[in-house]
Design a protein around this motif. Structure first.
Motif, PDB file in Angstrom:
ATOM      1  N   UNK A  49     -11.845 -53.512  36.113  1.00 68.69           N
ATOM      2  CA  UNK A  49     -11.518 -54.734  34.669  1.00 68.69           C
ATOM      3  C   UNK A  49     -12.927 -55.608  35.106  1.00 68.69           C
ATOM      4  N   UNK A  50     -13.788 -55.432  36.045  1.00 68.97           N
ATOM      5  CA  UNK A  50     -15.284 -56.297  36.077  1.00 68.97           C
ATOM      6  C   UNK A  50     -16.000 -55.289  34.398  1.00 68.97           C
ATOM      7  N   UNK A  51     -15.930 -54.216  34.855  1.00 69.67           N
ATOM      8  CA  UNK A  51     -16.760 -53.167  34.173  1.00 69.67           C
ATOM      9  C   UNK A  51     -15.902 -53.346  32.869  1.00 69.67           C
ATOM     10  N   UNK A  52     -14.301 -53.886  32.170  1.00 67.12           N
ATOM     11  CA  UNK A  52     -14.329 -54.091  30.955  1.00 67.12           C
ATOM     12  C   UNK A  52     -14.411 -55.590  30.576  1.00 67.12           C
ATOM     13  N   UNK A  55      -9.272 -59.480  33.229  1.00 68.82           N
ATOM     14  CA  UNK A  55      -8.387 -59.756  34.649  1.00 68.82           C
ATOM     15  C   UNK A  55      -8.241 -58.149  34.952  1.00 68.82           C
ATOM     16  N   UNK A  56      -7.723 -58.637  36.264  1.00 65.08           N
ATOM     17  CA  UNK A  56      -6.511 -57.420  36.278  1.00 65.08           C
ATOM     18  C   UNK A  56      -5.367 -56.769  36.178  1.00 65.08           C
ATOM     19  N   UNK A  57      -4.907 -57.608  35.762  1.00 68.15           N
ATOM     20  CA  UNK A  57      -3.400 -57.883  35.121  1.00 68.15           C
ATOM     21  C   UNK A  57      -3.564 -57.215  33.894  1.00 68.15           C
ATOM     22  N   UNK A  58      -4.812 -57.485  33.048  1.00 69.65           N
ATOM     23  CA  UNK A  58      -5.268 -56.840  31.754  1.00 69.65           C
ATOM     24  C   UNK A  58      -5.198 -55.665  31.961  1.00 69.65           C
ATOM     25  N   UNK A  59      -6.179 -54.572  32.980  1.00 72.79           N
ATOM     26  CA  UNK A  59      -6.225 -53.203  33.154  1.00 72.79           C
ATOM     27  C   UNK A  59      -4.835 -52.802  33.428  1.00 72.79           C
ATOM     28  N   UNK A  60      -4.332 -52.978  34.042  1.00 74.50           N
ATOM     29  CA  UNK A  60      -2.334 -52.607  34.262  1.00 74.50           C
ATOM     30  C   UNK A  60      -1.223 -52.745  33.423  1.00 74.50           C
ATOM     31  N   UNK A  61      -1.746 -53.540  31.831  1.00 76.38           N
ATOM     32  CA  UNK A  61      -1.340 -53.491  30.702  1.00 76.38           C
ATOM     33  C   UNK A  61      -2.236 -52.772  30.168  1.00 76.38           C
ATOM     34  N   UNK A  62      -3.473 -52.435  29.835  1.00 80.26           N
ATOM     35  CA  UNK A  62      -3.779 -52.058  29.380  1.00 80.26           C
ATOM     36  C   UNK A  62      -3.433 -50.210  29.382  1.00 80.26           C
ATOM     37  N   UNK A  63      -3.361 -49.704  30.858  1.00 80.58           N
ATOM     38  CA  UNK A  63      -3.423 -48.392  31.242  1.00 80.58           C
ATOM     39  C   UNK A  63      -1.924 -48.292  30.823  1.00 80.58           C
ATOM     40  N   UNK A  70       0.592 -47.421  22.901  1.00 75.51           N
ATOM     41  CA  UNK A  70       0.480 -48.833  21.240  1.00 75.51           C
ATOM     42  C   UNK A  70      -0.852 -48.964  22.057  1.00 75.51           C
ATOM     43  N   UNK A  71      -1.499 -48.631  22.594  1.00 79.17           N
ATOM     44  CA  UNK A  71      -2.839 -48.555  22.390  1.00 79.17           C
ATOM     45  C   UNK A  71      -3.461 -48.512  21.407  1.00 79.17           C
ATOM     46  N   UNK A  72      -4.332 -49.243  21.315  1.00 77.62           N
ATOM     47  CA  UNK A  72      -5.322 -49.981  19.704  1.00 77.62           C
ATOM     48  C   UNK A  72      -6.275 -49.121  19.841  1.00 77.62           C
ATOM     49  N   UNK A  73      -7.045 -47.880  18.799  1.00 76.64           N
ATOM     50  CA  UNK A  73      -7.934 -46.959  19.413  1.00 76.64           C
ATOM     51  C   UNK A  73      -9.301 -47.623  19.578  1.00 76.64           C
ATOM     52  N   UNK A  74      -9.076 -48.518  19.521  1.00 74.04           N
ATOM     53  CA  UNK A  74     -10.822 -49.492  19.320  1.00 74.04           C
ATOM     54  C   UNK A  74     -11.013 -49.842  21.091  1.00 74.04           C
ATOM     55  N   UNK A  75      -9.086 -50.012  21.521  1.00 72.96           N
ATOM     56  CA  UNK A  75      -9.415 -50.363  22.720  1.00 72.96           C
ATOM     57  C   UNK A  75      -9.635 -49.309  23.671  1.00 72.96           C
ATOM     58  N   UNK A  76      -8.711 -48.381  23.290  1.00 69.38           N
ATOM     59  CA  UNK A  76      -8.907 -47.279  24.205  1.00 69.38           C
ATOM     60  C   UNK A  76     -10.433 -46.847  24.043  1.00 69.38           C
ATOM     61  N   UNK A  77     -10.973 -46.439  23.197  1.00 65.56           N
ATOM     62  CA  UNK A  77     -12.624 -45.762  22.668  1.00 65.56           C
ATOM     63  C   UNK A  77     -13.622 -46.853  24.037  1.00 65.56           C
ATOM     64  N   UNK A  78     -13.866 -48.393  24.433  1.00 68.19           N
ATOM     65  CA  UNK A  78     -13.470 -49.647  24.843  1.00 68.19           C
ATOM     66  C   UNK A  78     -13.588 -49.339  26.695  1.00 68.19           C
ATOM     67  N   UNK A  79     -12.297 -48.892  26.614  1.00 67.72           N
ATOM     68  CA  UNK A  79     -11.984 -48.555  28.026  1.00 67.72           C
ATOM     69  C   UNK A  79     -12.895 -47.320  28.470  1.00 67.72           C
ATOM     70  N   UNK A  80     -12.903 -46.343  27.771  1.00 67.65           N
ATOM     71  CA  UNK A  80     -13.339 -44.807  28.110  1.00 67.65           C
ATOM     72  C   UNK A  80     -14.090 -44.667  28.811  1.00 67.65           C
ATOM     73  N   UNK A  81     -15.560 -45.752  27.697  1.00 67.83           N
ATOM     74  CA  UNK A  81     -16.770 -46.233  28.206  1.00 67.83           C
ATOM     75  C   UNK A  81     -17.051 -46.599  29.467  1.00 67.83           C
ATOM     76  N   UNK A  82     -16.223 -47.111  29.380  1.00 68.75           N
ATOM     77  CA  UNK A  82     -16.429 -48.042  30.898  1.00 68.75           C
ATOM     78  C   UNK A  82     -16.013 -47.115  32.045  1.00 68.75           C
ATOM     79  N   UNK A  83     -15.289 -45.860  31.612  1.00 69.98           N
ATOM     80  CA  UNK A  83     -14.789 -44.963  32.753  1.00 69.98           C
ATOM     81  C   UNK A  83     -16.181 -44.284  32.355  1.00 69.98           C
TER      82      UNK A  83
END
Length: 153
Positions: A49-52, A55-63, A70-83
Motif C-alpha cells: 500500500x505504501x509503495x502504491x 490505504x491497506x484496505x485499497x490493496x485488499x480491494x485491488x487484489x 474486474x481490475x482496470x488495465x491501467x491500475x494493474x499496470x501501476x500495481x505491477x510496477x510497484x512490485x
C-alpha cells in the motif's frame, strides 16, 4: 493487394502469438498475480500500500478485483510496477488467425453456394457435389473480401 498484405500481417501475428501457447502456462493463480507475487516477495499488504500510495484496505480491494477480473488495465499496470514487474497483455487466439479467416470464409462460401445449388436444383439444373472444394476455393478467391466475411448474415 490488400488481401495479401492482410494475410502476411496475420501470419506475422500468428508467429508471434505461437510463443504464448499453450495458454495454460499463463493462467493466473487462484488469488491473482498481485497477491501471489507480493506474497512470494515477502511484502505485506501495508508495505505494498505504501509503495502504491494507497490505504491497506485499497490493496485488499485491488487484489480482489484482479482475482475476479474486474481490475482496470491501467491500475494493474501501476500495481505491477510497484512490485517491480512488467504487465504483459495479449489476446491469444484459440486457433491461428489465418485458420479463423479461412474457416469463416469457407462457412460463408458454403452458405452462399448452398443457396445457389438449392435454386438450381429447383430449376432441375443441379451441379454435382464432386467439384465442391474447387467451387468453394474459386468463390472465396473471386467473390469474398476479408472484411466481408465478418458481416452478419
Amino acid at each position: 493487394m490488400r488481401t495479401v498484405i492482410r494475410q502476411k500481417a496475420r501470419q506475422r501475428l500468428d508467429e508471434r502469438l505461437l510463443a504464448l501457447k499453450p495458454v495454460d502456462h499463463y493462467r493466473s493463480p487462484p488469488k491473482g498475480w498481485l497477491k501471489a507475487i507480493r506474497d512470494a516477495l515477502g511484502m505485506t499488504g501495508v508495505q505494498f500500500a505504501r509503495r502504491l500510495n494507497v490505504s491497506p484496505q485499497s490493496v485488499d480491494a485491488l487484489e480482489k478485483s484482479e482475482a475476479n477480473g474486474t481490475i482496470k488495465i491501467k491500475t494493474l499496470r501501476r500495481a505491477a510496477e510497484a512490485l517491480d514487474c512488467t504487465l504483459v497483455y495479449a489476446l491469444v487466439p484459440n486457433t491461428s488467425l489465418e485458420a479463423a479467416v479461412n474457416e469463416q470464409a469457407r462457412a460463408l462460401a458454403l452458405r452462399d453456394l448452398d443457396r445457389v445449388a438449392h435454386t438450381m436444383k429447383l430449376e432441375a439444373q443441379g451441379v454435382p457435389d464432386a467439384d465442391l472444394a474447387e467451387r468453394l476455393d474459386a468463390y472465396i478467391r473471386d467473390s469474398l473480401r476479408d472484411r466481408d466475411i465478418w458481416e452478419p448474415s
